[in-house]
Design an enzyme around this catalytic site. Structure first.
Site, PDB file in Angstrom:
ATOM      1  N   GLU A   1       9.946   0.225   3.025  1.00 13.89           N
ATOM      2  CA  GLU A   1       9.711  -1.065   2.354  1.00 13.89           C
ATOM      3  C   GLU A   1       8.334  -1.103   1.693  1.00 13.89           C
ATOM      4  OE1 GLU A   1      11.444  -4.252   1.955  1.00 13.89           O
ATOM      5  OE2 GLU A   1      13.024  -2.760   2.113  1.00 13.89           O
TER       6      GLU A   1
ATOM      7  N   TYR B   1       6.749  -8.683   4.879  1.00 11.96           N
ATOM      8  CA  TYR B   1       6.942  -7.565   5.817  1.00 11.96           C
ATOM      9  C   TYR B   1       6.379  -6.266   5.214  1.00 11.96           C
ATOM     10  CZ  TYR B   1       9.402  -3.750   8.204  1.00 11.96           C
ATOM     11  OH  TYR B   1       9.696  -2.580   8.868  1.00 11.96           O
TER      12      TYR B   1
ATOM     13  N   SER C   1       7.172   2.124   6.976  1.00 13.74           N
ATOM     14  CA  SER C   1       8.506   1.820   6.434  1.00 13.74           C
ATOM     15  C   SER C   1       8.615   2.119   4.944  1.00 13.74           C
ATOM     16  CB  SER C   1       8.784   0.328   6.652  1.00 13.74           C
ATOM     17  OG  SER C   1       9.902  -0.079   5.908  1.00 13.74           O
TER      18      SER C   1
END
Ligand code: NAP
Ligand code: F7E
Length: 342
Positions: free
Chosen positions: A138, A159, A136
């Site tokens: 992220e 996460y 990701s």
């Protein structure tokens, strides 16, 4: 006489999620036998794949669902032994960034350690398969854009940290054991199947409900965050291409465009002829302890090695999602009227 090519088998974890459902459709359309891992739930959780799930006796029955969980390593071993897949797509995760601050240990267990359990199951079952890891944007977190495959990681949530673990363990198994393992580093991608608590879908559902007179306010957090929002069906095509390439490596999929949450509000409400400023209110419950301010991806490697590029950009994406939510509400309304009148 030529013998037909053997049917390829794929295993998808997270098949009931947004991406899993589109990927299952794509692989079925390419002639794959598709196996999906699903979790036991007290309520139905297969709404996104019900339309492709055929009765077992149907001629074209090529989708098989198996109860399992990424937190249950021994089950993964038996499943891998049973299915013997040629391709494994690891899409399962606790995927909500805000929720990962509330459930950090659980998120680390599923989104992080779940990947090592699956990789170890592949090794234990002695399967020669290709492995896709849903990494990701992220992971880049606080590192400023544009971000590409060489950009250093600076995750800003439990996460993001769990995804960094999964990214590195996937690379490690590629280097240590010669596994054909790739990381798709995907920037935000959305669709009418996006979960209702992610900001884009929350906005487009609210637009449909406000238009229908069912809702009058929409509560949101940070409107200044910059994201690179693409269209999920195009991104699952990219995942598949990564596993068809000659060499395993890691790829960014993105649109290389930057929009704020406020821009997404503008595109969505405007498409329905509404002024977002009349309806949107602030609620600090939707803020995160640490925010990712800006993600904008450079997809140059995927473009040159895979011939992949995005076609649907954020303004059009917002329209697609609003139209789908308005249509879904119409169907619901008609269904209700039918029930009342019958
Ligand atoms: P999603 O809609 O939230 O789907 C997540 C899937 O994981 C669901 O099928 C869910 O099952 C399953 N799952 C959750 N916990 C599990 C567990 N313990 N064991 C087995 N399955 C479990 O996510 P998505 O948007 O499709 O994203 C797919 C993957 O890409 C995720 O790994 C996500 O982190 C990653 N990713 C997404 C984006 C994006 O913008 N969408 C971008 C980059 C990376 P239930 O249906 O039963 O809950
Ligand atoms: O937030 C802001 C919020 O939850 C986007 C996941 O698929 O993409 C996704 O993670 C932005 C953030 O997605 C609300 O603060 C404002 O800045 O839609 P989101 P995300 O956090 O970017 C990445 C690439 C993944 O890998 C993840 O799995 O919107 N925001 N107000 C809000 N966000 C939410 N959810 N709800 C609000 O009310």
């Amino acid at each position: 006489m030529t013998t037909p090519a053997p049917i390829k088998r794929a295993l998808i974890t997270g098949i009931t999620g947004q991406d899993g459902s589109y990927l299952a459709e794509l692989l079925l359309s390419k002639g794959y036998e598709v196996h999906g891992l699903i979790r036991r739930s007290s309520s139905f959780n297969t709404a996104r794949i019900d339309h492709i799930y055929q009765p077992a006796q149907a001629d074209d029955h090529r989708l098989f669902l198996h109860f399992a969980d990424l937190s249950d390593g021994s089950r993964l071993v038996t499943l891998l032994n049973e299915i013997q897949p040629h391709e494994v797509y690891n899409l399962a995760a606790q995927s909500h960034v805000r929720v990962s601050f509330d459930e950090p240990e659980y998120t680390g267990d599923v989104t992080g350690l779940g990947t090592i359990r699956l990789l170890e199951a592949i090794r234990a079952a002695h399967i020669d398969c290709r492995f896709y890891q849903a990494s990701s944007s992220e992971m880049f977190g606080a590192t400023p854009p544009p971000q590409n495959e060489e950009t250093p990681f600076y995750p800003r949530s439990p996460y993001g940290v769990a995804k960094v673990y999964s990214y590195w363990i996937t690379r490690n198994y590629r280097e240590a054991y010669g596994l054909f393992a790739v990381n798709g580093i995907l920037f935000n991608h959305e669709s009418p199947r996006r979960g209702g608590t992610f900001v884009t879908r929350k906005i487009t559902r609210a637009v449909a409900r406000i238009k229908a007179g069912l809702q009058s306010e929409l509560y949101l957090g940070n409107l200044d965050a910059v994201r690179d929002w693409g269209y999920a069906p195009e991104y699952v095509e990219g995942m598949w291409r990564m596993l068809q390439h000659d060499e395993p490596t890691d790829y960014v999929l993105a649109t290389n465009t930057a929009y704020t949450v406020r821009d997404f509000l503008q595109f969505s409400f405007e498409h329905a002829g509404l002024d977002w400023e009349k309806y949107v209110r602030f609620d600090d419950r939707y803020l995160r302890p640490t925010e990712v301010d800006a993600l904008v991806g450079d997809f140059g490697r995927a473009q040159s090695l895979l011939g992949w590029e995005p076609k649907v950009l954020t303004p059009r994406l917002a329209q697609i999602m609003v139209d789908a939510d308005v249509a879904a509400l119409d169907v619901e309304g008609r269904h209700y009227v039918d029930q009342v009148q019958s």
